[in-house]
Write a protein that holds these residues in place. Structure first.
Motif, mmCIF file in Angstrom:
data_model
loop_
_atom_site.group_PDB
_atom_site.id
_atom_site.type_symbol
_atom_site.label_atom_id
_atom_site.label_comp_id
_atom_site.label_asym_id
_atom_site.label_seq_id
_atom_site.Cartn_x
_atom_site.Cartn_y
_atom_site.Cartn_z
ATOM 1 N N UNK B 1 50.933 36.454 42.121
ATOM 2 C CA UNK B 1 50.152 37.562 42.669
ATOM 3 C C UNK B 1 48.917 37.771 41.817
ATOM 4 N N UNK B 2 47.749 37.550 42.438
ATOM 5 C CA UNK B 2 46.530 37.695 41.659
ATOM 6 C C UNK B 2 46.228 39.164 41.469
ATOM 7 N N UNK B 3 45.479 39.463 40.425
ATOM 8 C CA UNK B 3 45.137 40.842 40.115
ATOM 9 C C UNK B 3 43.910 41.306 40.879
ATOM 10 N N UNK B 4 43.434 42.476 40.497
ATOM 11 C CA UNK B 4 42.210 43.027 41.072
ATOM 12 C C UNK B 4 41.021 42.238 40.526
ATOM 13 N N UNK B 5 40.123 41.843 41.409
ATOM 14 C CA UNK B 5 38.931 41.129 40.956
ATOM 15 C C UNK B 5 37.683 41.910 41.311
ATOM 16 N N UNK B 6 36.664 41.768 40.473
ATOM 17 C CA UNK B 6 35.409 42.472 40.684
ATOM 18 C C UNK B 6 34.258 41.504 40.473
ATOM 19 N N UNK B 7 33.223 41.730 41.257
ATOM 20 C CA UNK B 7 32.055 40.857 41.193
ATOM 21 C C UNK B 7 30.788 41.677 41.424
ATOM 22 N N UNK B 8 29.724 41.476 40.621
ATOM 23 C CA UNK B 8 29.689 40.607 39.454
ATOM 24 C C UNK B 8 30.373 41.251 38.244
ATOM 25 N N UNK B 9 30.529 40.519 37.171
ATOM 26 C CA UNK B 9 31.079 41.098 35.955
ATOM 27 C C UNK B 9 30.000 41.825 35.163
ATOM 28 N N UNK B 10 28.789 41.347 35.285
ATOM 29 C CA UNK B 10 27.665 41.989 34.595
ATOM 30 C C UNK B 10 26.481 42.044 35.549
#
Lengths: 117, 114
Positions: B1-10
């Motif tokens: 189960x993949x976690x929460x991802x966010x884009x972009x990181x910076x």
């Protein structure tokens, strides 16, 4: 209004020492939930524990233990035999049990723990 | 189960520009939250969704901030006419079910407004 106070801004311990992180909270809710999160240098908040206000039983998970005292509105976190990997910022957080407060976490300002080898 | 991802990181932007951040929650998590974290502070709640419905947005910092979750899956947070005071880490979290449950956080998007 809900409030979480973590009076210790920074703590340094030598590896293998025990350390306790303090958390004091304020809420008018009769039912509420308390949390601890760890934020390592990588930045991602890691969930550690959730405790219900109606369950004052202390909890132990490996080297971690939590002491919930409703009478003093405290939910303290102890790390036994600290390790360098425990170095992080630790946040205590509060969530109401119903209505508008039952979805948002109110965080303290965090305690930065440094474990020195 | 993949976690929460966010884009972009910076994200580095100039004052006055618009920025948009994306969050992909843990699969099947019906609740999604946005928080902002400034240096030396704990995260501060901004808004949350249950499926595609935005159930609380009064804590968004100003009318320059808006969030969407059009299909109940990923979410976007937009800041219009950025100001230097918007520089912060923007965190997304998700949870499964209803009620006061633990939230799982993504790695965050660090915004710098120059």
């Amino acid at each position: 209004a809900q409030k979480v106070t973590q009076a210790q801004t920074e703590i340094s311990v030598v590896e293998k020492e025990d350390v306790t992180l303090d958390c004091v909270y304020e809420t008018r809710d009769t039912t509420y939930y308390l949390f601890w999160y760890k934020q390592p240098p990588s930045g991602e908040l890691v969930f550690l524990i959730r405790r219900n206000s109606f369950d004052e039983q202390n909890e132990i998970s490996g080297r971690y233990s939590w002491n919930f005292q409703k009478s003093t509105s405290s939910f303290n976190f102890t790390i036994t035999a600290s390790q360098v990997v425990d170095s992080a910022v630790y946040f205590c957080a509060l969530m109401g049990g119903s209505g508008a407060g039952s979805y948002q976490l109110t965080f303290g300002k965090g305690t930065k723990l440094s474990v020195i080898p | 189960d993949t976690g929460v991802s966010q884009d972009p990181r910076h994200k580095i932007t100039k004052r006055g520009q618009n920025v948009t951040f994306r969050c992909d929650p843990i699969s099947e998590h019906n609740r999604l939250y946005w928080y902002r974290q400034t240096l030396g502070q704990g995260p501060e709640f901004l808004t949350y969704f249950q499926n595609e419905a935005q159930l609380e947005k009064s804590r968004l910092l100003s009318d320059r901030f808006s969030a969407e979750r059009p299909k109940g899956s990923f979410s976007t947070l937009e800041i219009q006419r950025t100001e230097q005071g918007d520089s912060a880490m923007y965190l997304c979290a998700s949870s499964l079910g209803i009620g006061p449950l633990e939230q799982y956080f993504g790695p965050g998007t660090r915004l710098t407004v120059t």
